[in-house]
Design a protein around this motif. Structure first.
Motif, short mmCIF file in Angstrom:
data_model
loop_
_atom_site.label_atom_id
_atom_site.label_comp_id
_atom_site.label_asym_id
_atom_site.label_seq_id
_atom_site.Cartn_x
_atom_site.Cartn_y
_atom_site.Cartn_z
N THR A 1 2.63 1.48 -3.60
CA THR A 1 1.94 1.65 -4.69
C THR A 1 1.07 3.06 -4.70
O THR A 1 0.70 3.34 -5.64
N LEU A 2 0.66 3.12 -3.29
CA LEU A 2 -0.35 4.20 -3.26
C LEU A 2 0.21 5.41 -2.24
O LEU A 2 -0.79 6.46 -2.05
N THR B 1 0.88 -0.98 0.13
CA THR B 1 0.04 -0.10 -0.11
C THR B 1 0.83 1.21 -0.15
O THR B 1 0.38 1.95 -0.83
N TRP C 1 -6.69 -2.35 -2.60
CA TRP C 1 -5.92 -1.56 -3.19
C TRP C 1 -6.61 -0.81 -4.39
O TRP C 1 -6.48 0.46 -4.57
N GLY D 1 -7.23 3.05 -4.27
CA GLY D 1 -6.67 3.71 -5.42
C GLY D 1 -7.51 4.86 -6.18
O GLY D 1 -7.07 5.65 -6.77
#
Length: 196
Positions: A141-142, A138, A160, A164
């Motif tokens: 990627t975010l 998390t 996710w 997202g």
């Protein structure tokens, strides 16, 4: 000591170890008590949580608060069953199970990406490592900080893809995330006071 006596002692020891693993902690809002109750040679929860922190960079209080919110530290936790005709127990609402309440597909992804093919959702060390892995992804990627319990939990709960896309859940989900954030703060304060 005869062979028969030794076999009995080994059997009793194994049964006691297994029964200790199956018993959820009695004081789940006190992380020191949780760790004290699960400090065995083969199943040391504090050591497992600290390994997950070192591996994934997610603080122990965040990991433990997530597991506490998801399962109450019950190894066999599962979502409730739906009711057929309003009273007959039917299918469960999801495939979530174990300490981390990981879904089948996400657990399979974790096993594949980490090579942890023998990992089980009902074993605390595996579950807390899964939570660390999930929160770490998390973060990567975010863009959520590894100590931002509120947003890490929202992404954990919603997934996710939904997180997202900007989904932050309803008021109930946000309450859950705030409660998890507060639990992480409480756990962090308690850890500073735990007996060595």
């Amino acid at each position: 000591m005869g062979r028969s006596s030794f076999s009995k002692i080994v059997a009793v020891t194994v049964l006691l170890a297994l029964s200790a693993c199956a018993t959820p902690p009695s004081h789940i809002n006190d992380v020191c008590a949780v760790f004290d109750q699960n400090d065995g040679w083969f199943d040391n929860w504090q050591a497992a949580a600290e390994r997950a922190e070192q591996k994934h960079g997610v603080p122990v209080p965040v990991l433990m608060a997530t597991v506490r919110k998801e399962s109450g530290f019950k190894s066999n936790a599962k979502p409730p069953r739906t009711k057929l005709l309003g009273f007959i127990p039917w299918k469960r609402v999801s495939s979530a199970t174990g300490f981390s309440q990981a879904l089948d597909g996400t657990w399979a992804q974790y096993q594949s990406e980490t090579g942890s093919w023998a990992a089980r959702r009902t074993r605390f060390a595996d579950a807390v490592d899964f939570v660390g892995w999930y929160h770490s992804k998390t973060s990567d990627t975010l863009g959520v900080a590894r100590n931002d319990t509120y947003n890490l939990y929202l992404a954990y709960y919603l997934g996710w893809t939904a997180y997202g896309r900007g989904n932050r859940g309803d008021a109930g989900v946000q309450r859950y995330a705030r409660a998890t954030e507060q639990m992480a703060r409480d756990y962090a304060a308690q850890l500073r006071q735990c007996a060595p």
